[in-house]
Design a protein around this motif. Structure first.
Motif, mmCIF file in Angstrom:
data_model
loop_
_atom_site.group_PDB
_atom_site.id
_atom_site.type_symbol
_atom_site.label_atom_id
_atom_site.label_comp_id
_atom_site.label_asym_id
_atom_site.label_seq_id
_atom_site.Cartn_x
_atom_site.Cartn_y
_atom_site.Cartn_z
ATOM 1 N N PRO A 91 -6.367 -12.172 -38.595
ATOM 2 C CA PRO A 91 -6.624 -11.789 -37.239
ATOM 3 C C PRO A 91 -5.119 -11.572 -36.735
ATOM 4 O O PRO A 91 -4.424 -11.926 -37.339
ATOM 5 C CB PRO A 91 -7.347 -13.059 -36.809
ATOM 6 C CG PRO A 91 -6.537 -14.155 -37.700
ATOM 7 C CD PRO A 91 -6.450 -13.571 -38.915
ATOM 8 N N THR A 92 -5.158 -10.824 -35.377
ATOM 9 C CA THR A 92 -3.958 -10.684 -34.569
ATOM 10 C C THR A 92 -4.136 -11.776 -33.611
ATOM 11 O O THR A 92 -5.035 -12.045 -32.804
ATOM 12 C CB THR A 92 -4.409 -9.308 -33.937
ATOM 13 O OG1 THR A 92 -4.144 -8.296 -34.715
ATOM 14 C CG2 THR A 92 -2.780 -9.341 -32.974
ATOM 15 N N PHE A 93 -2.963 -12.612 -33.644
ATOM 16 C CA PHE A 93 -3.007 -13.742 -32.879
ATOM 17 C C PHE A 93 -2.260 -13.441 -31.422
ATOM 18 O O PHE A 93 -0.987 -12.697 -31.529
ATOM 19 C CB PHE A 93 -1.938 -14.928 -33.307
ATOM 20 C CG PHE A 93 -2.869 -15.851 -34.283
ATOM 21 C CD1 PHE A 93 -3.691 -16.850 -34.008
ATOM 22 C CD2 PHE A 93 -2.865 -15.431 -35.584
ATOM 23 C CE1 PHE A 93 -4.332 -17.604 -34.801
ATOM 24 C CE2 PHE A 93 -3.849 -15.967 -36.504
ATOM 25 C CZ PHE A 93 -4.539 -17.287 -36.261
ATOM 26 N N VAL A 94 -3.087 -13.340 -30.392
ATOM 27 C CA VAL A 94 -2.230 -13.028 -29.017
ATOM 28 C C VAL A 94 -2.191 -14.386 -28.154
ATOM 29 O O VAL A 94 -2.881 -14.977 -28.026
ATOM 30 C CB VAL A 94 -3.335 -12.006 -28.207
ATOM 31 C CG1 VAL A 94 -2.682 -11.693 -26.874
ATOM 32 C CG2 VAL A 94 -3.569 -10.985 -29.092
ATOM 33 N N TYR A 95 -0.806 -14.464 -28.120
ATOM 34 C CA TYR A 95 -0.357 -15.597 -27.149
ATOM 35 C C TYR A 95 -0.130 -15.354 -25.676
ATOM 36 O O TYR A 95 0.575 -14.296 -25.244
ATOM 37 C CB TYR A 95 0.966 -16.295 -27.747
ATOM 38 C CG TYR A 95 0.763 -16.693 -29.054
ATOM 39 C CD1 TYR A 95 0.220 -18.175 -29.511
ATOM 40 C CD2 TYR A 95 0.955 -15.960 -30.189
ATOM 41 C CE1 TYR A 95 0.391 -18.617 -30.668
ATOM 42 C CE2 TYR A 95 0.909 -16.321 -31.600
ATOM 43 C CZ TYR A 95 0.328 -17.818 -31.728
ATOM 44 O OH TYR A 95 0.240 -18.198 -33.063
ATOM 45 N N PHE A 96 -0.779 -16.160 -24.828
ATOM 46 C CA PHE A 96 -0.397 -16.001 -23.273
ATOM 47 C C PHE A 96 0.627 -16.876 -22.677
ATOM 48 O O PHE A 96 0.934 -17.124 -21.831
ATOM 49 C CB PHE A 96 -1.777 -16.114 -22.495
ATOM 50 C CG PHE A 96 -2.980 -15.086 -22.775
ATOM 51 C CD1 PHE A 96 -2.581 -13.685 -22.441
ATOM 52 C CD2 PHE A 96 -4.092 -15.346 -23.621
ATOM 53 C CE1 PHE A 96 -3.703 -12.884 -22.563
ATOM 54 C CE2 PHE A 96 -4.884 -14.433 -24.050
ATOM 55 C CZ PHE A 96 -4.738 -13.063 -23.558
ATOM 56 N N GLY A 97 1.047 -17.577 -23.651
ATOM 57 C CA GLY A 97 2.053 -18.525 -23.364
ATOM 58 C C GLY A 97 3.159 -18.770 -24.800
ATOM 59 O O GLY A 97 3.100 -17.997 -25.522
ATOM 60 N N GLU A 98 3.633 -19.950 -24.746
ATOM 61 C CA GLU A 98 4.171 -20.393 -25.904
ATOM 62 C C GLU A 98 3.473 -20.376 -27.232
ATOM 63 O O GLU A 98 2.065 -20.561 -27.044
ATOM 64 C CB GLU A 98 4.888 -21.659 -25.787
ATOM 65 C CG GLU A 98 4.025 -23.024 -25.682
ATOM 66 C CD GLU A 98 4.744 -24.273 -25.177
ATOM 67 O OE1 GLU A 98 5.010 -24.790 -25.981
ATOM 68 O OE2 GLU A 98 5.363 -24.067 -24.104
ATOM 69 N N LYS A 99 3.988 -20.250 -28.165
ATOM 70 C CA LYS A 99 3.135 -20.428 -29.750
ATOM 71 C C LYS A 99 2.874 -21.987 -29.792
ATOM 72 O O LYS A 99 3.288 -22.863 -29.228
ATOM 73 C CB LYS A 99 3.850 -19.799 -30.925
ATOM 74 C CG LYS A 99 4.392 -18.390 -30.873
ATOM 75 C CD LYS A 99 4.617 -18.025 -32.126
ATOM 76 C CE LYS A 99 4.784 -16.394 -32.193
ATOM 77 N NZ LYS A 99 5.178 -15.660 -33.314
ATOM 78 N N LEU A 100 1.951 -22.123 -30.740
ATOM 79 C CA LEU A 100 1.607 -23.427 -31.237
ATOM 80 C C LEU A 100 2.839 -24.513 -31.217
ATOM 81 O O LEU A 100 3.564 -23.914 -32.284
ATOM 82 C CB LEU A 100 0.545 -23.646 -32.353
ATOM 83 C CG LEU A 100 -0.733 -23.013 -31.922
ATOM 84 C CD1 LEU A 100 -1.536 -22.818 -33.107
ATOM 85 C CD2 LEU A 100 -1.556 -23.477 -30.979
#
Length: 224
Positions: A30-39
C-alpha cells in the motif's frame, strides 16, 4: 540496587521473514500517507481491521523502526484447536458472514497456516477477564524496548466494516497503565483504505494531550 534488565527486543525469525516474502503475492504494497511524522518507537498504533488486509499490510510493509507487536484475541494465540474453533465460529461466520459449514471446511487448511503465522508475529494475547493484566504487562515491556503496539479497537459487532463506526475505549486502559509507569505514549491513528491500497497515518498525539482535551474515555475514543 541494580537496574532491572530489559527483555530483548522481539526480532522476526528467518522462516517468518521468508514467509512474509511469499505472502507479498497476495498482499500488495500500500501507499503510506503521513499527515505528520513517520512512526517512531514505543508508540500505540490504532487501526481498522479490514479482515486480514490491514494487519498483514502493516506487518509486511510498514516502515517501523522495530518489529510491531499486535494485540489479538487469546483464542487466536492458544494453539490450532482453539484457533480453529474461533476462526470458524467468530471470525469467518460472525464477522465475515461466511456460511458456517464453508468456514469449517476452509479452516481445516487455514487454521494451521494461521497458527504458524501468529507464532511468527509473537502476538500479545488479549482477554476479557483478570488475565488482561498479562496483556498490559507484556505491552509495557514491549513499549519500554521501543517496539510499537498495534491495536485494532474498532467496534466489529457488525463485522469488519469499510467505514469505521467508532472505537472501543479499551486501548485507553493501556495508555493509563503506561501513565502509572511514568510513560506518556504517543498514539498514532491509522486507517487502511483497501479499495485503493492506501494506509493513512495521522499525526501522533501524546496520551497526556488527549486526556487533557477530553472529559471521559468515551469522549476520547469518539473524538479520536
Amino acid at each position: 540496587m541494580a537496574k532491572k534488565k530489559k527483555a530483548a527486543t522481539q526480532e522476526r525469525k528467518w522462516w517468518f521473514r521468508l514467509l512474509k516474502k511469499l505472502m507479498k503475492g497476495r498482499y500488495r504494497r500500500p501507499t503510506f500517507v503521513y499527515f505528520g511524522e513517520k512512526l517512531s518507537s514505543g508508540g500505540v498504533i490504532l487501526s481498522n481491521h479490514e479482515g486480514t488486509d490491514a494487519p498483514l499490510s502493516l506487518e509486511i510493509y510498514c516502515d517501523s523502526p522495530k518489529p510491531l507487536r499486535m494485540w489479538g484475541a487469546w483464542e487466536m494465540n492458544s494453539g490450532v484447536v482453539q484457533m480453529y474453533k474461533y476462526q470458524t465460529r467468530v471470525y469467518y461466520h460472525e464477522k465475515k458472514h461466511w456460511n458456517l459449514f464453508l468456514a469449517r471446511v476452509f479452516c481445516l487448511l487455514a487454521s494451521p497456516l494461521t497458527n504458524l503465522f501468529y507464532k511468527g508475529l509473537n502476538l500479545i494475547s488479549t482477554y476479557r477477564d483478570v488475565r488482561f493484566m498479562r496483556t498490559l504487562h507484556q505491552s509495557v515491556e514491549a513499549l519500554q524496548n521501543g517496539e510499537n503496539i498495534v491495536i485494532f479497537p474498532e467496534d466489529s459487532t457488525k463485522g469488519y466494516l469499510e467505514q469505521l463506526e467508532g472505537f472501543h475505549h479499551g486501548f485507553l486502559t493501556l495508555c493509563e497503565y503506561c501513565e502509572k509507569k511514568g510513560m506518556d505514549v504517543p498514539i498514532f491513528v491509522t486507517y487502511f483504505r483497501k479499495k485503493d491500497l492506501v494506509y493513512f497515518v495521522d499525526r501522533p498525539i501524546l496520551y497526556s494531550e488527549l486526556k487533557s482535551s477530553c472529559n471521559s474515555k468515551e469522549e476520547m475514543a469518539k473524538n479520536y
